[in-house]
Design a protein around this motif. Structure first.
Motif, PDB file in Angstrom:
ATOM      1  N   LYS A  89      -7.229   1.616  -2.930  1.00  0.00           N
ATOM      2  CA  LYS A  89      -7.691   1.971  -4.272  1.00  0.00           C
ATOM      3  C   LYS A  89      -8.948   1.164  -4.596  1.00  0.00           C
ATOM      4  CE  LYS A  89      -3.192   3.249  -6.005  1.00  0.00           C
ATOM      5  NZ  LYS A  89      -2.089   2.936  -6.886  1.00  0.00           N
ATOM      6  N   GLU A  90      -9.855   1.809  -5.274  1.00  0.00           N
ATOM      7  CA  GLU A  90     -11.117   1.171  -5.662  1.00  0.00           C
ATOM      8  C   GLU A  90     -10.859  -0.099  -6.479  1.00  0.00           C
ATOM      9  OE1 GLU A  90     -15.185   0.549  -5.763  1.00  0.00           O
ATOM     10  OE2 GLU A  90     -14.061   1.951  -4.517  1.00  0.00           O
TER      11      GLU A  90
ATOM     12  N   GLN B 296      -2.770   6.724   1.100  1.00  0.00           N
ATOM     13  CA  GLN B 296      -3.532   6.763   2.351  1.00  0.00           C
ATOM     14  C   GLN B 296      -4.740   5.829   2.307  1.00  0.00           C
ATOM     15  OE1 GLN B 296      -2.179   8.415   4.741  1.00  0.00           O
ATOM     16  NE2 GLN B 296      -3.715   8.192   6.316  1.00  0.00           N
ATOM     17  N   GLN B 297      -5.485   5.877   1.207  1.00  0.00           N
ATOM     18  CA  GLN B 297      -6.702   5.074   1.092  1.00  0.00           C
ATOM     19  C   GLN B 297      -6.472   3.878   0.192  1.00  0.00           C
ATOM     20  OE1 GLN B 297      -9.668   8.302   0.048  1.00  0.00           O
ATOM     21  NE2 GLN B 297     -10.890   6.897   1.280  1.00  0.00           N
TER      22      GLN B 297
ATOM     23  N   LYS C  57       0.854  -1.191   0.000  1.00  0.00           N
ATOM     24  CA  LYS C  57       0.000   0.000   0.000  1.00  0.00           C
ATOM     25  C   LYS C  57       0.887   1.237   0.000  1.00  0.00           C
ATOM     26  CE  LYS C  57      -3.844   1.958   2.555  1.00  0.00           C
ATOM     27  NZ  LYS C  57      -3.316   3.001   3.386  1.00  0.00           N
TER      28      LYS C  57
END
Length: 119
Positions: free
Chosen positions: A95-96, A92-93, A89
């Motif tokens: 991934k879709e 921060q988020q 990763k």
């Protein structure tokens, strides 16, 4: 105690194995330790180790030095934990595309093994 099962394609390929094989020795050991913790705790494993992503998909959150790894999984029959996707990763988020891939693999697994099973 839960049992961990690695997602495999219909051809028998395991993307989780491929990811783990690409890790250095220390990182692989840390991921293995977190997977053991997941086997012991199952759905009771909470943050900072695990979290719900979306629907049935959950994530195992591994930090090793400056690296962050995620293993996405879901719970299946007979106390099985099916690992469907693993990656480094960088943002921060999540991934879709990683979430959607995990959902597709979960649907594929449940279609092929509705009552559970191992490859």
């Amino acid at each position: 105690m839960y049992s961990i099962v690695l997602y495999t394609t219909e051809r028998g390929d395991s993307p989780i194995d491929a990811f783990l094989d690409g890790l250095d020795k220390k990182s692989r050991a840390k991921v293995a330790a977190y997977l053991s913790l997941l086997e012991e705790e199952g759905p009771n494993l909470k943050r900072p180790y695990a979290d719900v992503v979306r629907g049935k998909i959950r994530e195992l959150r591994i930090h090793q030095s400056s690296n962050q790894y995620r293993v996405l999984y879901f719970f299946h029959v007979h106390d099985q934990i099916i690992l469907v996707h693993a990656f480094s990763k960088k943002t921060q988020q999540l991934k879709e595309k990683d979430i959607e891939l995990s959902e597709r693999r979960m649907e594929d697994w449940m279609r092929r093994f509705p009552a559970g099973g191992r490859v």
